[in-house]
Motif scaffolding. Structure first.
Motif, PDB file in Angstrom:
ATOM      1  N   ASP A   1       0.687  -0.896  -0.027  1.00  0.00           N
ATOM      2  CA  ASP A   1      -0.528  -0.313   0.167  1.00  0.00           C
ATOM      3  C   ASP A   1       1.075   1.597  -0.461  1.00  0.00           C
ATOM      4  O   ASP A   1       1.741   1.445   0.637  1.00  0.00           O
ATOM      5  CB  ASP A   1      -0.919   0.162   0.579  1.00  0.00           C
ATOM      6  CG  ASP A   1      -1.969  -1.125   1.722  1.00  0.00           C
ATOM      7  OD1 ASP A   1      -2.320  -1.471   0.469  1.00  0.00           O
ATOM      8  OD2 ASP A   1      -2.435  -1.440   2.292  1.00  0.00           O
ATOM      9  N   VAL A   2       0.487   2.186  -1.037  1.00  0.00           N
ATOM     10  CA  VAL A   2       1.543   3.618  -1.602  1.00  0.00           C
ATOM     11  C   VAL A   2       0.936   4.321  -0.987  1.00  0.00           C
ATOM     12  O   VAL A   2      -0.429   4.913  -1.860  1.00  0.00           O
ATOM     13  CB  VAL A   2       2.393   3.170  -2.158  1.00  0.00           C
ATOM     14  CG1 VAL A   2       3.039   1.768  -2.724  1.00  0.00           C
ATOM     15  CG2 VAL A   2       1.609   3.371  -3.684  1.00  0.00           C
ATOM     16  N   PRO A   3       1.030   5.430  -0.267  1.00  0.00           N
ATOM     17  CA  PRO A   3       0.405   6.979  -0.698  1.00  0.00           C
ATOM     18  C   PRO A   3      -0.151   7.499  -2.250  1.00  0.00           C
ATOM     19  O   PRO A   3       1.075   6.976  -2.969  1.00  0.00           O
ATOM     20  CB  PRO A   3       0.730   7.577   0.286  1.00  0.00           C
ATOM     21  CG  PRO A   3       1.553   6.796   1.071  1.00  0.00           C
ATOM     22  CD  PRO A   3       2.145   6.326   0.668  1.00  0.00           C
ATOM     23  N   GLN A   4      -0.696   8.338  -2.058  1.00  0.00           N
ATOM     24  CA  GLN A   4      -1.335   7.796  -3.994  1.00  0.00           C
ATOM     25  C   GLN A   4      -0.596   8.810  -4.556  1.00  0.00           C
ATOM     26  O   GLN A   4       0.156   9.175  -5.603  1.00  0.00           O
ATOM     27  CB  GLN A   4      -2.516   9.025  -3.889  1.00  0.00           C
ATOM     28  CG  GLN A   4      -3.815   8.179  -3.209  1.00  0.00           C
ATOM     29  CD  GLN A   4      -4.434   7.270  -4.806  1.00  0.00           C
ATOM     30  OE1 GLN A   4      -5.350   6.231  -4.258  1.00  0.00           O
ATOM     31  NE2 GLN A   4      -4.268   7.374  -6.199  1.00  0.00           N
ATOM     32  N   GLU A   5       0.020  10.306  -3.909  1.00  0.00           N
ATOM     33  CA  GLU A   5       1.159  10.941  -4.118  1.00  0.00           C
ATOM     34  C   GLU A   5       2.148   9.977  -4.518  1.00  0.00           C
ATOM     35  O   GLU A   5       3.302  10.845  -5.108  1.00  0.00           O
ATOM     36  CB  GLU A   5       1.422  11.606  -3.167  1.00  0.00           C
ATOM     37  CG  GLU A   5       1.910  11.937  -1.936  1.00  0.00           C
ATOM     38  CD  GLU A   5       0.544  11.625  -1.207  1.00  0.00           C
ATOM     39  OE1 GLU A   5       0.933  11.594   0.176  1.00  0.00           O
ATOM     40  OE2 GLU A   5      -0.127  11.520  -1.572  1.00  0.00           O
ATOM     41  N   GLN A   6       3.210   9.136  -3.651  1.00  0.00           N
ATOM     42  CA  GLN A   6       4.358   8.168  -4.269  1.00  0.00           C
ATOM     43  C   GLN A   6       3.818   7.110  -4.687  1.00  0.00           C
ATOM     44  O   GLN A   6       4.793   6.379  -5.611  1.00  0.00           O
ATOM     45  CB  GLN A   6       4.392   8.254  -2.638  1.00  0.00           C
ATOM     46  CG  GLN A   6       5.001   9.022  -1.572  1.00  0.00           C
ATOM     47  CD  GLN A   6       5.748   7.791  -0.982  1.00  0.00           C
ATOM     48  OE1 GLN A   6       6.734   7.666  -0.812  1.00  0.00           O
ATOM     49  NE2 GLN A   6       5.709   8.803   0.823  1.00  0.00           N
TER      50      GLN A   6
END
Length: 145
Positions: free
Chosen positions: A117-122
């Motif tokens: 799971d990654v933050p959208q901006e990354q």
């Protein structure tokens, strides 16, 4: 958070790939392709917390080892975003996400599947860097066969 998945086939045993993933020297080698200077602090035991930290900026994440089957599978649950080499909490970016590494072997070829799971901006950055890291894991594991 966005869940993204990657896989690679490695001409090495599951044991060798697992060791390449989690032994300190090789972990630092491949993980630094994702985030420069990354190292792991803690003991890989189910139920333990482990920290993934950057020696460059001191930022990291503290994760619970939620499930562990050595040489086959590990699931990390990210409990806290940290700074100052894990000494203080910071704004929640990765908290609540998970990361898993799954290995299966057939005829001397191990398939490694990574789900994170990654933050959208990354997301875009990770879609570039994780495949590079997987290629490095492959190279390291196959080199000593």
């Amino acid at each position: 958070m966005k869940n993204i998945q990657f896989s690679i086939e490695i001409h090495a045993s599951k044991d060798k790939v697992w060791a390449t993933l989690w032994e300190d020297a090789t972990f630092r080698d491949w993980a630094s392709l994702i985030d420069e200077g990354t190292y792991m602090k803690g003991i890989m035991t189910e139920g333990n917390e482990i920290q993934f930290l950057s020696s460059v900026n001191g930022y990291g994440v503290t994760s619970l080892i939620a499930k562990l089957s050595p040489n086959e599978y590990v699931l990390f649950r990210h409990n806290a975003d940290t700074k100052e080499s894990g000494q203080q909490e910071r704004e929640k970016e990765w908290t609540g996400g998970t990361g898993s590494y799954s290995l299966s072997e057939k005829n001397g070829v191990t398939t490694l599947i990574v789900k994170i799971d990654v933050p959208q901006e990354q997301e875009e950055t990770f879609r570039i860097r994780v495949p590079e890291a997987l290629e490095r894991i492959k190279s390291l594991a196959e080199k000593t066969q």
